[in-house]
Design a protein around this motif. Structure first.
Motif, PDB file in Angstrom:
ATOM      1  N   TRP A 150       0.639  -0.972  -0.005  1.00  0.00           N
ATOM      2  CA  TRP A 150       0.156  -0.343  -0.206  1.00  0.00           C
ATOM      3  C   TRP A 150       0.663   1.261   0.158  1.00  0.00           C
ATOM      4  O   TRP A 150       1.809   0.986   0.594  1.00  0.00           O
ATOM      5  CB  TRP A 150      -0.279  -0.087   1.189  1.00  0.00           C
ATOM      6  CG  TRP A 150      -1.976   0.911   1.322  1.00  0.00           C
ATOM      7  CD1 TRP A 150      -2.107   2.100   1.771  1.00  0.00           C
ATOM      8  CD2 TRP A 150      -3.111   0.757   0.574  1.00  0.00           C
ATOM      9  NE1 TRP A 150      -3.111   2.697   1.680  1.00  0.00           N
ATOM     10  CE2 TRP A 150      -4.467   2.163   0.946  1.00  0.00           C
ATOM     11  CE3 TRP A 150      -3.593   0.050  -0.027  1.00  0.00           C
ATOM     12  CZ2 TRP A 150      -5.481   2.211   0.353  1.00  0.00           C
ATOM     13  CZ3 TRP A 150      -5.270   0.376  -0.485  1.00  0.00           C
ATOM     14  CH2 TRP A 150      -5.580   0.982  -0.440  1.00  0.00           C
ATOM     15  N   THR A 151       0.517   2.227  -0.965  1.00  0.00           N
ATOM     16  CA  THR A 151       1.261   3.593  -0.413  1.00  0.00           C
ATOM     17  C   THR A 151      -0.086   4.747   0.428  1.00  0.00           C
ATOM     18  O   THR A 151      -0.770   4.458   0.360  1.00  0.00           O
ATOM     19  CB  THR A 151       1.773   4.337  -1.628  1.00  0.00           C
ATOM     20  OG1 THR A 151       0.809   4.676  -2.152  1.00  0.00           O
ATOM     21  CG2 THR A 151       2.310   3.117  -2.322  1.00  0.00           C
ATOM     22  N   GLU A 152       0.676   5.417   0.589  1.00  0.00           N
ATOM     23  CA  GLU A 152      -0.222   6.360   1.515  1.00  0.00           C
ATOM     24  C   GLU A 152       0.880   7.569   1.714  1.00  0.00           C
ATOM     25  O   GLU A 152       2.100   7.790   2.207  1.00  0.00           O
ATOM     26  CB  GLU A 152      -0.040   5.951   3.109  1.00  0.00           C
ATOM     27  CG  GLU A 152      -0.988   6.265   4.428  1.00  0.00           C
ATOM     28  CD  GLU A 152      -1.522   5.667   5.100  1.00  0.00           C
ATOM     29  OE1 GLU A 152      -2.731   5.490   5.315  1.00  0.00           O
ATOM     30  OE2 GLU A 152      -0.820   5.563   6.289  1.00  0.00           O
ATOM     31  N   TYR A 177       0.104  11.863   3.415  1.00  0.00           N
ATOM     32  CA  TYR A 177      -0.650  12.583   4.741  1.00  0.00           C
ATOM     33  C   TYR A 177       0.124  13.693   4.070  1.00  0.00           C
ATOM     34  O   TYR A 177       0.804  13.966   3.652  1.00  0.00           O
ATOM     35  CB  TYR A 177      -0.060  12.437   6.069  1.00  0.00           C
ATOM     36  CG  TYR A 177      -0.153  10.566   6.742  1.00  0.00           C
ATOM     37  CD1 TYR A 177      -0.678  10.185   6.221  1.00  0.00           C
ATOM     38  CD2 TYR A 177       1.277  10.803   8.218  1.00  0.00           C
ATOM     39  CE1 TYR A 177      -1.369   8.968   7.358  1.00  0.00           C
ATOM     40  CE2 TYR A 177       1.043   9.422   8.842  1.00  0.00           C
ATOM     41  CZ  TYR A 177      -0.133   8.700   8.140  1.00  0.00           C
ATOM     42  OH  TYR A 177      -0.075   7.605   9.188  1.00  0.00           O
ATOM     43  N   TYR A 210     -10.856   9.465   4.724  1.00  0.00           N
ATOM     44  CA  TYR A 210      -9.916   8.709   4.272  1.00  0.00           C
ATOM     45  C   TYR A 210     -10.006   8.479   2.929  1.00  0.00           C
ATOM     46  O   TYR A 210     -11.413   7.976   2.199  1.00  0.00           O
ATOM     47  CB  TYR A 210      -9.161   7.400   4.684  1.00  0.00           C
ATOM     48  CG  TYR A 210      -8.092   6.885   4.456  1.00  0.00           C
ATOM     49  CD1 TYR A 210      -7.253   7.013   5.162  1.00  0.00           C
ATOM     50  CD2 TYR A 210      -7.582   5.237   3.255  1.00  0.00           C
ATOM     51  CE1 TYR A 210      -5.837   6.624   4.903  1.00  0.00           C
ATOM     52  CE2 TYR A 210      -7.032   4.993   3.026  1.00  0.00           C
ATOM     53  CZ  TYR A 210      -5.736   5.816   3.965  1.00  0.00           C
ATOM     54  OH  TYR A 210      -4.618   4.855   3.146  1.00  0.00           O
ATOM     55  N   GLY A 248      -3.614   2.729  -2.935  1.00  0.00           N
ATOM     56  CA  GLY A 248      -3.428   3.689  -1.689  1.00  0.00           C
ATOM     57  C   GLY A 248      -4.511   4.365  -0.977  1.00  0.00           C
ATOM     58  O   GLY A 248      -5.354   4.207  -1.676  1.00  0.00           O
ATOM     59  N   GLY A 249      -4.351   5.387  -0.800  1.00  0.00           N
ATOM     60  CA  GLY A 249      -4.748   6.413   0.086  1.00  0.00           C
ATOM     61  C   GLY A 249      -4.293   7.686   0.038  1.00  0.00           C
ATOM     62  O   GLY A 249      -2.896   7.312   0.233  1.00  0.00           O
ATOM     63  N   LEU A 250      -5.160   8.617   0.432  1.00  0.00           N
ATOM     64  CA  LEU A 250      -4.521   9.830   1.440  1.00  0.00           C
ATOM     65  C   LEU A 250      -5.526  10.491   2.779  1.00  0.00           C
ATOM     66  O   LEU A 250      -6.885  10.145   2.974  1.00  0.00           O
ATOM     67  CB  LEU A 250      -4.200  10.700   0.458  1.00  0.00           C
ATOM     68  CG  LEU A 250      -5.591  11.427  -0.399  1.00  0.00           C
ATOM     69  CD1 LEU A 250      -6.231  12.595   0.389  1.00  0.00           C
ATOM     70  CD2 LEU A 250      -4.861  12.034  -2.496  1.00  0.00           C
ATOM     71  N   LEU A 251      -4.485  11.121   3.381  1.00  0.00           N
ATOM     72  CA  LEU A 251      -4.979  11.028   4.540  1.00  0.00           C
ATOM     73  C   LEU A 251      -4.911  12.508   5.158  1.00  0.00           C
ATOM     74  O   LEU A 251      -3.905  13.216   4.998  1.00  0.00           O
ATOM     75  CB  LEU A 251      -5.162  10.283   6.100  1.00  0.00           C
ATOM     76  CG  LEU A 251      -5.419  10.664   7.275  1.00  0.00           C
ATOM     77  CD1 LEU A 251      -7.498  10.573   7.521  1.00  0.00           C
ATOM     78  CD2 LEU A 251      -5.301   9.521   8.366  1.00  0.00           C
ATOM     79  N   TRP A 254       4.401  10.971   1.758  1.00  0.00           N
ATOM     80  CA  TRP A 254       4.088   9.964   1.430  1.00  0.00           C
ATOM     81  C   TRP A 254       4.960   8.766   2.198  1.00  0.00           C
ATOM     82  O   TRP A 254       6.527   8.919   1.973  1.00  0.00           O
ATOM     83  CB  TRP A 254       4.140   9.814  -0.389  1.00  0.00           C
ATOM     84  CG  TRP A 254       3.573  10.499  -1.700  1.00  0.00           C
ATOM     85  CD1 TRP A 254       3.886  11.383  -2.125  1.00  0.00           C
ATOM     86  CD2 TRP A 254       2.425   9.405  -1.352  1.00  0.00           C
ATOM     87  NE1 TRP A 254       2.950  11.945  -2.733  1.00  0.00           N
ATOM     88  CE2 TRP A 254       1.766  10.268  -2.796  1.00  0.00           C
ATOM     89  CE3 TRP A 254       1.562   8.574  -1.606  1.00  0.00           C
ATOM     90  CZ2 TRP A 254       0.726  10.463  -3.085  1.00  0.00           C
ATOM     91  CZ3 TRP A 254       0.176   8.833  -2.048  1.00  0.00           C
ATOM     92  CH2 TRP A 254       0.362   8.969  -2.454  1.00  0.00           C
TER      93      TRP A 254
END
Length: 276
Positions: A149-151, A153, A184, A199-202, A218
């Motif tokens: 996963w990639t994320e 912030y 999210y 992935g996601g971003l928060l 990231w």
């Protein structure tokens, strides 16, 4: 899920800049079971085991999973750089500039292997792209000891969606955070079904982004068989834990960690594995 069937906009490579290549290689070997392969063997600046070299590759069970290099940029923090596959790095660079991003490393060829470039998004989050030649990217994903996963912030989720959607063509979908603690955003490459989410971003307040002095950043999420055991290896080998291990319903057991040079990453035992 991340796969090695790389399509435009999907994560395909990651590497880490560190002030101490030898110690960092040993750390990830202990935590993730990676084998370190110095580039070029011995030579000027090197030694018999390659520990003095400026960098090399990580493998898991013989398969390429990441890169490692000496951190040389003055004032830069040690951090993972995630690369996303593109069909044309030069065209992507033009999109980045038109969308308000900055070019950190202009597109350049790495021999016959491919063409790369690195950028800052408009808020300062760093990422990179890879136009494949002979090499398309990592050889193992979504398995223990590899990227799953990639994320991101960020303090501006709407701005991130607009920028990355325009540059990399991503699709987005929002889900509520547990306990009503915000939203999210899930990321899927253009034209692919939801099961190919990568992935996601928060969105977080800038004061919660202290690792990057308030700028977005990231980080990778690594699949592990036993999150608690992996966390124990983190702390036993000079790293630290920012959060967890904790259970996230429907996701698995996870922890937010720092390596000995304060590069951040997540460990995740997926729900099916955590419950087995």
């Amino acid at each position: 899920m991340i796969t090695t069937d790389f399509v435009p906009g999907s994560p395909c490579w990651l590497d880490l800049g560190t002030p101490d290549v030898r110690a960092t290689a040993a750390f990830y070997g202990a935590v993730l079971g990676w084998e370190y392969e110095p580039m070029g063997g011995t030579g000027e600046g090197g030694d018999a085991d390659g520990g003095g070299m400026e960098g090399g590759m990580f493998r898991k069970d013989g398969k390429l999973v990441a890169g490692l290099g000496k951190l040389t940029e003055e004032g830069a923090r040690s951090a993972w750089m995630i690369y996303y596959s593109v069909s044309d790095a030069d065209a992507t660079t033009r999109l980045v500039e038109r969308a308000g991003g900055k070019v950190r490393v202009a597109p350049r060829d790495l021999g016959e292997w491919g063409r790369m470039a690195q950028y800052d998004d408009p808020a300062g989050g760093q990422f990179a792209v890879w136009q494949p030649g002979k090499d398309s990217g990592v050889e193992l994903v979504d398995e223990p000891g590899s990227l799953s996963w990639t994320e991101l912030y960020t303090s501006d989720a709407a701005g991130a969606r607009e920028f990355y959607g325009g540059v990399l063509g991503w699709q987005f979908g929002d889900i509520p955070m547990p306990g009503g603690e915000g939203t999210y955003t899930l990321i899927t490459p253009a034209g692919l079904p939801q099961e190919r989410m990568q992935g996601g971003l928060l969105e977080l307040p800038a004061e919660h982004l202290s690792l990057a002095n308030g700028r977005p950043y990231w980080h990778p999420v690594f699949n592990v068989t036993d999150c608690d055991a992996a966390v124990a290896a983190v702390t036993a080998n000079g790293g630290s834990v920012q959060m967890g291990p904790t259970d996230a319903e429907g996701i698995g057991r996870m922890a937010v960690c720092l390596d000995p040079s304060n590069a951040d990453f997540l460990l995740l035992t997926p729900a099916a594995s955590a419950g087995s």
